[in-house]
Design a protein around this motif. Sequence first.
Motif, mmCIF file in Angstrom:
data_model
loop_
_atom_site.group_PDB
_atom_site.id
_atom_site.type_symbol
_atom_site.label_atom_id
_atom_site.label_comp_id
_atom_site.label_asym_id
_atom_site.label_seq_id
_atom_site.Cartn_x
_atom_site.Cartn_y
_atom_site.Cartn_z
ATOM 1 N N ARG A 299 -1.810 17.908 5.658
ATOM 2 C CA ARG A 299 -1.288 18.934 6.554
ATOM 3 C C ARG A 299 0.233 18.920 6.676
ATOM 4 N NH1 ARG A 299 -6.349 17.770 9.291
ATOM 5 N NH2 ARG A 299 -5.580 15.866 10.263
ATOM 6 N N LEU A 300 0.865 17.848 6.213
ATOM 7 C CA LEU A 300 2.259 17.600 6.565
ATOM 8 C C LEU A 300 3.207 18.688 6.096
ATOM 9 C CD1 LEU A 300 4.263 15.718 7.914
ATOM 10 C CD2 LEU A 300 4.401 14.424 5.774
ATOM 11 N N GLU A 301 3.053 19.163 4.873
ATOM 12 C CA GLU A 301 3.993 20.165 4.360
ATOM 13 C C GLU A 301 3.884 21.480 5.129
ATOM 14 O OE1 GLU A 301 4.889 19.781 -0.179
ATOM 15 O OE2 GLU A 301 2.758 19.334 0.098
ATOM 16 N N ALA A 302 2.667 21.930 5.390
ATOM 17 C CA ALA A 302 2.488 23.176 6.133
ATOM 18 C C ALA A 302 3.009 23.051 7.555
ATOM 19 C CB ALA A 302 1.012 23.572 6.148
ATOM 20 N N GLN A 303 2.728 21.925 8.196
ATOM 21 C CA GLN A 303 3.208 21.712 9.558
ATOM 22 C C GLN A 303 4.740 21.697 9.599
ATOM 23 O OE1 GLN A 303 1.179 18.040 10.350
ATOM 24 N NE2 GLN A 303 -0.529 19.033 11.395
ATOM 25 N N THR A 304 5.344 21.091 8.596
ATOM 26 C CA THR A 304 6.804 21.018 8.547
ATOM 27 C C THR A 304 7.418 22.403 8.429
ATOM 28 O OG1 THR A 304 6.683 18.815 7.528
ATOM 29 C CG2 THR A 304 8.772 19.993 7.332
ATOM 30 N N ARG A 305 6.828 23.253 7.607
ATOM 31 C CA ARG A 305 7.323 24.626 7.486
ATOM 32 C C ARG A 305 7.222 25.367 8.819
ATOM 33 N NH1 ARG A 305 4.633 24.317 2.459
ATOM 34 N NH2 ARG A 305 2.786 25.392 3.280
ATOM 35 N N ILE A 306 6.105 25.194 9.507
ATOM 36 C CA ILE A 306 5.903 25.872 10.785
ATOM 37 C C ILE A 306 6.945 25.409 11.804
ATOM 38 C CG2 ILE A 306 4.335 26.108 12.754
ATOM 39 C CD1 ILE A 306 2.025 25.947 10.735
ATOM 40 N N ARG A 307 7.151 24.112 11.901
ATOM 41 C CA ARG A 307 8.144 23.600 12.851
ATOM 42 C C ARG A 307 9.525 24.169 12.560
ATOM 43 N NH1 ARG A 307 5.476 18.643 11.526
ATOM 44 N NH2 ARG A 307 4.011 18.020 13.166
ATOM 45 N N ASN A 308 9.899 24.218 11.297
ATOM 46 C CA ASN A 308 11.227 24.703 10.950
ATOM 47 C C ASN A 308 11.389 26.188 11.266
ATOM 48 O OD1 ASN A 308 13.320 22.859 9.255
ATOM 49 N ND2 ASN A 308 11.237 22.056 9.084
ATOM 50 N N GLU A 309 10.390 26.985 10.963
ATOM 51 C CA GLU A 309 10.497 28.412 11.265
ATOM 52 C C GLU A 309 10.582 28.648 12.774
ATOM 53 O OE1 GLU A 309 8.047 31.206 9.121
ATOM 54 O OE2 GLU A 309 7.631 29.724 7.574
ATOM 55 N N ASN A 310 9.771 27.940 13.527
ATOM 56 C CA ASN A 310 9.830 28.079 14.979
ATOM 57 C C ASN A 310 11.151 27.576 15.536
ATOM 58 O OD1 ASN A 310 7.609 29.423 16.064
ATOM 59 N ND2 ASN A 310 6.285 27.640 15.860
ATOM 60 N N ALA A 311 11.653 26.481 14.987
ATOM 61 C CA ALA A 311 12.909 25.911 15.474
ATOM 62 C C ALA A 311 14.083 26.847 15.220
ATOM 63 C CB ALA A 311 13.158 24.559 14.817
ATOM 64 N N VAL A 312 14.095 27.486 14.053
ATOM 65 C CA VAL A 312 15.163 28.444 13.743
ATOM 66 C C VAL A 312 15.162 29.568 14.775
ATOM 67 C CG1 VAL A 312 15.917 30.209 12.105
ATOM 68 C CG2 VAL A 312 15.318 27.931 11.289
ATOM 69 N N TYR A 313 13.998 30.103 15.057
ATOM 70 C CA TYR A 313 13.892 31.190 16.029
ATOM 71 C C TYR A 313 14.292 30.721 17.422
ATOM 72 C CZ TYR A 313 11.959 34.811 18.996
ATOM 73 O OH TYR A 313 11.814 35.785 19.947
ATOM 74 N N LEU A 314 13.768 29.558 17.833
ATOM 75 C CA LEU A 314 14.025 29.065 19.181
ATOM 76 C C LEU A 314 15.495 28.717 19.371
ATOM 77 C CD1 LEU A 314 12.617 28.405 21.846
ATOM 78 C CD2 LEU A 314 12.203 26.088 20.974
ATOM 79 N N ARG A 315 16.116 28.142 18.344
ATOM 80 C CA ARG A 315 17.535 27.785 18.446
ATOM 81 C C ARG A 315 18.396 29.034 18.669
ATOM 82 N NH1 ARG A 315 17.940 24.916 14.050
ATOM 83 N NH2 ARG A 315 19.093 26.383 12.757
ATOM 84 N N LYS A 316 18.101 30.096 17.948
ATOM 85 C CA LYS A 316 18.846 31.344 18.136
ATOM 86 C C LYS A 316 18.591 31.937 19.517
ATOM 87 C CE LYS A 316 18.959 32.654 13.239
ATOM 88 N NZ LYS A 316 18.484 33.635 12.222
ATOM 89 N N ARG A 317 17.356 31.895 19.928
ATOM 90 C CA ARG A 317 16.983 32.485 21.225
ATOM 91 C C ARG A 317 17.627 31.726 22.383
ATOM 92 N NH1 ARG A 317 15.997 34.746 25.156
ATOM 93 N NH2 ARG A 317 14.089 35.813 25.841
ATOM 94 N N LEU A 318 17.589 30.410 22.352
ATOM 95 C CA LEU A 318 18.142 29.618 23.451
ATOM 96 C C LEU A 318 19.659 29.657 23.471
ATOM 97 C CD1 LEU A 318 15.883 26.421 23.588
ATOM 98 C CD2 LEU A 318 15.583 28.644 24.696
ATOM 99 N N GLY A 319 20.255 29.876 22.300
ATOM 100 C CA GLY A 319 21.707 29.942 22.225
ATOM 101 C C GLY A 319 22.301 31.093 23.011
ATOM 102 N N ASN A 320 21.476 32.044 23.413
ATOM 103 C CA ASN A 320 21.943 33.188 24.193
ATOM 104 C C ASN A 320 21.829 32.971 25.695
ATOM 105 O OD1 ASN A 320 22.578 34.802 21.917
ATOM 106 N ND2 ASN A 320 20.417 35.349 21.682
ATOM 107 N N ILE A 321 21.312 31.822 26.104
ATOM 108 C CA ILE A 321 21.153 31.529 27.531
ATOM 109 C C ILE A 321 22.334 30.683 27.998
ATOM 110 C CG2 ILE A 321 19.679 30.487 29.289
ATOM 111 C CD1 ILE A 321 17.306 30.887 27.395
ATOM 112 N N PRO A 322 23.090 31.138 28.987
ATOM 113 C CA PRO A 322 24.225 30.333 29.477
ATOM 114 C C PRO A 322 23.783 28.946 29.925
ATOM 115 C CG PRO A 322 24.281 32.552 30.406
ATOM 116 C CD PRO A 322 22.955 32.408 29.720
ATOM 117 N N GLY A 323 24.553 27.936 29.534
ATOM 118 C CA GLY A 323 24.240 26.579 29.948
ATOM 119 C C GLY A 323 23.262 25.849 29.057
#
Length: 456
Positions: A299-323
């Motif tokens: 499962r490791l490769e598929a799980q790693t891809r999922i984490r990275n895609e979610n992290a990219v999205y979340l990092r951009k989304r949270l970067g717009n929140i002050p603080g």
Amino acid sequence: MSSNFSRRAFIKKTSLGAAGAFIGMEALATGAAPALQLSGTPALLGGTPLMTKDNWVKWPVWIPETDEPLVLEALRSGVWSRAKLVARFEEEYARLLGAKRCLSTVNGTNALIVALNQLGVGAGDEVIVPPYTFVATIQAVLVNGAIPVFADIDPHTYQIDPVKIEEKITPRTKLILPVHILGMPADMDRIMAIAKKRNLLVLEDACQAHLAEIGGKKAGTIGHAGCFSFQTSKNLAIGEGGAIVSDDDDLMDRCFSYHNLGFPYGVAPGAVASGSVRIGGKTRMAEYQAAIGLVQLKRLEAQTRIRNENAVYLRKRLGNIPGIVPHRLYDNVTQAAYLLFAFRYQQDQFKGLSRDAFIKALSAEGVPVSSGYTPLNTQPFIRDALESKNFRSMYAGNLVAYKTYMAQNQCPQNEALCKEAVWITQNMLLGSAADMELIAGAIERIYKNADQIKKA
């Protein structure tokens, strides 16, 4: 697509390498987010939580019908000590990483201890380490009789700062021990250049960085050797377990010997007639551990891809929140492991709401988070080691004088990070795109109601 469907699809498909949880990511990224009751009362003040524990993939993932046959076969065989399954796990993990050799151990801590020992680290040596890591990194250095020297971190990536590494090199420096902390790769290009220039060894602590990549090369395969952990919380979860990887056959032969009570390389467990050729320990992985590892590897490769895609999205989304200041990755990182997704919390932007109160409020919304590490270089075990009989007999008094040591090992960037960091665990990054949007929504709800939460 609902979160529950995403999880069911994930569980069913991840062993085949499918990333089914990402249907809908594009829609969210373009603004078609689910309606959130951000104006509602925060859960900490009696409102309805935005999420529940059912939103998150339960960790470790275990699918009885596909995962248990190999484990049961190992248990019923009666061959429980290191044998064919351990060797098979080592071969498959080495192949996945692109490493020549892999040696499994009983846990990641002992992988570090064995590797350091067989790289020649011992009494009189200094090992340069980061302060933002798990205690095992430092304990492994001390157990081998060497002194850990702390080099401060890059405040944006949380990784050991190569500039600070150079400042800490002395004639006693034997090895650099970068840690790919939280599953985010360290700046290995610069670290390896420093090591080459100063004729130093590099051991990568990749215990949290399964399948992370720098320039397409896997973390743990860039230095002279790399170490991994398979403890339950890790992305490759066995319960307990560890591994050393390297392309150096002689080193790996010695590590094998050391981890098998010093018997010559290739001697099977229980074969004692040959006699030991070196001091060693007994840190062998068991067959049933390897069986669990083999099914989790699928499962490791598929799980790693999922984490990275979610992290990219979340990092951009949270970067717009002050603080909220998300972590950064170095430009040459081609894949992170994301054992943890981290950001810095600036309480002045949240009307002075403390980090502890923020964490409590976010957890109440169904997003369980933590504050992460406290400074390592100030913890009592350092003093206990330096003032021990062994260290006082191995080093001149000025080298183990605790006050002097502390003065020379201050890490202000790390101390600041430890006061601001907030962690999201890797299993949460296995959720759906909608789940990521809900995490951001929960933080926005707290931001909008920070005054009321603070007063409460």
